[in-house]
Design an enzyme around this catalytic site. Structure first.
Site, PDB file in Angstrom:
ATOM      1  CG  ASP A 116      -0.401  -9.349  -3.482  1.00 59.71           C
ATOM      2  OD1 ASP A 116      -0.404  -8.208  -3.978  1.00 59.71           O
ATOM      3  OD2 ASP A 116       0.450  -9.732  -2.652  1.00 59.71           O
ATOM      4  CG  HIS A 117      -3.477  -5.639  -9.084  1.00 60.27           C
ATOM      5  ND1 HIS A 117      -2.738  -6.098 -10.169  1.00 60.27           N
ATOM      6  CD2 HIS A 117      -4.531  -4.956  -9.616  1.00 60.27           C
ATOM      7  CE1 HIS A 117      -3.314  -5.704 -11.288  1.00 60.27           C
ATOM      8  NE2 HIS A 117      -4.404  -5.012 -10.993  1.00 60.27           N
ATOM      9  NE  ARG A 118       1.836  -6.823  -2.459  1.00 60.73           N
ATOM     10  CZ  ARG A 118       2.248  -7.168  -1.238  1.00 60.73           C
ATOM     11  NH1 ARG A 118       3.075  -6.376  -0.567  1.00 60.73           N
ATOM     12  NH2 ARG A 118       1.823  -8.287  -0.695  1.00 60.73           N
TER      13      ARG A 118
END
Length: 466
Positions: A438-440
C-alpha cells in the site's frame, strides 16, 4: 467444528398490539380466555464481519425435532467457513423456511422455533408470512446481530386445542433433504467429490465432528469399493470435469473473494522484487523436516522476524486518513481450497517457536480444507504470504488483501548460475520474491530495507530455530 450461538432479543409480553408480529387472533367475536405463546424466529447469523449472506449447508435437526439449549440446529456456510449454529433456547424446530443448498441474507428468517409441541402447528400456519428472501440486500448492522426474536402471539384456547389435535406425529417429521428419515450430513466439498466420483453418501461413514462426512471419507469409501470389487452400496467412479458452455454462479466464498478483489482496486499499490539465495534455508529444512517442520513455517518465521525490524511494513491503512502500527505480527498464508481461497493466520509468528508454528500450521490447513476455521483464524492477518513455488512458478505478483499493508509472492527455489565475488562462476539455489504494498503507507525504501533484512535471515537462518 466451528460453533456459533444463536443470539436473541428479550421477550416482552406487554408489547402493544401494533408492535406484535405474526399475531394470530381468534375470529370469534365472543370474548375468550387467551394464553401467551412464544414463536421464535431463527435468523441467519452474521458469522464474520464481512458476511452479508449465508448458505444452508445442512439442517442438523428436522422439523418437529425437540431442541435443547446449546444444541446444534443448522450448519451455515459463511464467506470463509462452515459453522454449526446452536440454539439459545429449549423448544421445537417448528418449520424450516430456507432449505438446504439455498442462501439467505444475514438477519432474515430461516426457521421458526416453537416453545411447546402444541405450538408447532401454529408456527407452521405462519410459514407463508415468514419467507426468507434469497440474496436480498443486507440488513443494518443492528439487525444482523439478531438471530432469535420472540413473537408473543395471543391465541385462543380453542386455537391451541385445534393445534394439538392436528399435530399428529410431529416429532417424526422428516425433512425433504433426508433419505428415509436418515440425514446425511456432509461438508460441501465431500458432497461435490461424492457427486463427481459417483459415491452414494448414504453408505459412507463420517469421521468428522458429530459423524459428519468429509472428503477423506468419500475417498476411503471409493478405495474400499475398488478393493472389495463392489458389494453393499454402489460406488462407481465417474470422470470428473466441467460442462462446457455452462454458467456457474459464485459460491459464497467466491463471492467474498470477488468483493475483496474489487475493493483492493481502490488502494494505490506498487511492487518490489528481490532475489534471495536459499542454500542455507534448504539445508536447514532437510534437517528439521523429519520433526514436522514445513517450508511454509520457515518462510513465515523468517518474514515475521524481518517485520520486527520494519514495523511500517506490518502496518495497515483502513480509512485513507491514518494508519496503524499493528501490535502483533500475524502472518496470513494463502491456501487454495475447493471453490475458493482462504488465508489461515499464524498469530504472533515472531514469538512462537518454529516447531509449534509448524504444528499450528498443519492444524489450520486441516481446518481450512474442512471449512471449519474460526473468524479470528482467517481475518486477523497483518501481512500475507502467497507461495506458488511448489508448482514450479518462478515469479508472480499478488493482489493486496483489503485492510493490510503488504503481501509477498514467493516463487520456486531453483538452481541458478551466478558470478561469485572473486570472479568465478558458481551454482546456487535462488528464489524470487515480489512484495505488493500500500503506497499510502509504505514506500519503496521501506520495502527495500525489509527485503534486505529478510534475505539476510534466510541466507543465514540460525535464528529461525531459536
Amino acid at each position: 467444528m466451528s460453533h456459533s450461538h444463536l443470539l436473541h432479543t428479550s421477550f416482552v409480553p406487554a408489547a402493544p398490539p401494533s408492535l406484535r408480529r405474526r399475531a394470530a387472533v381468534s375470529p370469534s367475536p365472543i370474548r375468550t380466555q387467551q394464553i401467551q405463546s412464544k414463536i421464535r424466529e431463527i435468523f441467519m447469523p452474521a458469522l464474520s464481519s464481512t458476511m452479508t449472506e449465508g448458505k444452508i449447508v445442512s439442517w442438523v435437526k428436522s422439523e418437529g425435532d425437540k431442541l435443547s439449549k446449546g444444541e446444534s440446529v443448522v450448519v451455515v456456510e459463511s464467506d470463509k467457513a462452515d459453522m454449526d449454529v446452536e440454539s439459545f433456547y429449549d423448544g421445537y424446530l417448528a418449520t424450516i423456511l430456507v432449505d438446504e443448498g439455498l442462501s439467505a441474507a444475514v438477519g432474515s428468517t430461516i426457521a421458526l422455533l416453537a416453545e411447546t409441541e402444541e405450538e408447532i402447528v401454529l408456527a407452521r400456519s405462519q410459514k407463508s408470512s415468514s419467507s426468507a428472501p434469497v440474496s436480498p440486500p443486507a440488513p443494518s448492522n443492528n439487525d444482523s446481530q439478531k438471530v432469535f426474536d420472540e413473537t408473543p402471539s395471543p391465541v385462543t384456547t380453542a386455537t391451541v386445542a385445534s393445534a394439538v389435535v392436528s399435530s399428529g406425529a410431529l416429532g417424526s417429521a422428516v425433512h425433504p433433504a433426508s433419505e428415509g428419515g436418515k440425514r446425511v450430513v456432509a461438508s460441501p466439498y465431500a458432497k461435490k467429490l461424492a457427486k463427481d466420483l459417483g459415491v452414494d453418501l448414504r453408505g459412507v461413514v463420517g469421521s468428522g465432528p458429530n459423524g459428519r462426512v468429509v472428503a477423506k471419507d468419500v475417498e476411503t469409501a471409493l478405495a474400499s469399493a475398488k478393493v472389495s470389487g463392489g458389494g453393499g452400496d454402489k460406488v462407481v467412479a465417474k470422470p470428473s470435469g466441467v460442462e462446457l458452455g455452462s454458467v456457474v454462479p459464485f459460491t459464497t466464498m467466491q463471492s467474498a473473494v470477488s468483493r475483496n478483489m474489487v475493493e483492493s482496486l481502490a488502494v494505490p499499490t506498487f511492487r518490489v522484487g528481490y532475489t534471495i539465495t536459499t542454500d542455507a534455508l534448504d539445508a536447514l529444512y532437510k534437517k528439521v523436516k523429519s520433526k514436522g517442520v514445513t517450508m511454509t513455517a520457515l518462510l513465515a518465521k523468517a518474514t515475521a522476524l524481518a517485520l520486527v525490524k520494519h514495523p511500517v511494513v506490518n502496518s495497515s491503512c483502513r480509512d485513507g486518513k491514518s494508519f496503524t502500527y499493528n501490535s502483533h505480527i500475524n502472518i496470513a498464508v494463502a491456501v487454495a481450497i475447493d471453490g475458493g481461497l482462504i488465508t489461515p493466520v499464524l498469530q504472533d509468528a515472531d514469538k512462537v517457536d518454529l516447531y509449534s508454528l509448524s504444528r499450528k500450521w498443519k492444524e489450520l490447513v486441516d481446518k481450512a480444507r474442512a471449512k471449519q476455521l474460526q473468524p479470528n483464524e482467517y481475518n486477523s492477518g497483518t501481512f500475507t504470504l502467497s507461495n506458488l513455488g511448489m508448482f514450479g512458478v518462478d515469479r508472480f505478483d499478488a493482489i493486496l488483501p483489503p485492510g493490510t499493508g503488504a503481501i509477498m509472492a514467493v516463487g520456486a527455489s531453483q538452481p541458478t548460475v551466478i558470478g561469485t565475488k572473486d570472479g568465478r562462476i558458481g551454482m546456487k539455489n535462488q528464489m524470487q520474491v515480489n512484495v505488493t504494498a500500500d503506497h499510502r503507507v509504505i514506500y519503496g525504501a521501506d520495502l527495500a530495507a525489509f527485503l534486505q533484512t529478510l534475505a539476510k535471515i534466510i541466507e543465514d537462518p540460525k535464528d529461525l530455530t531459536l
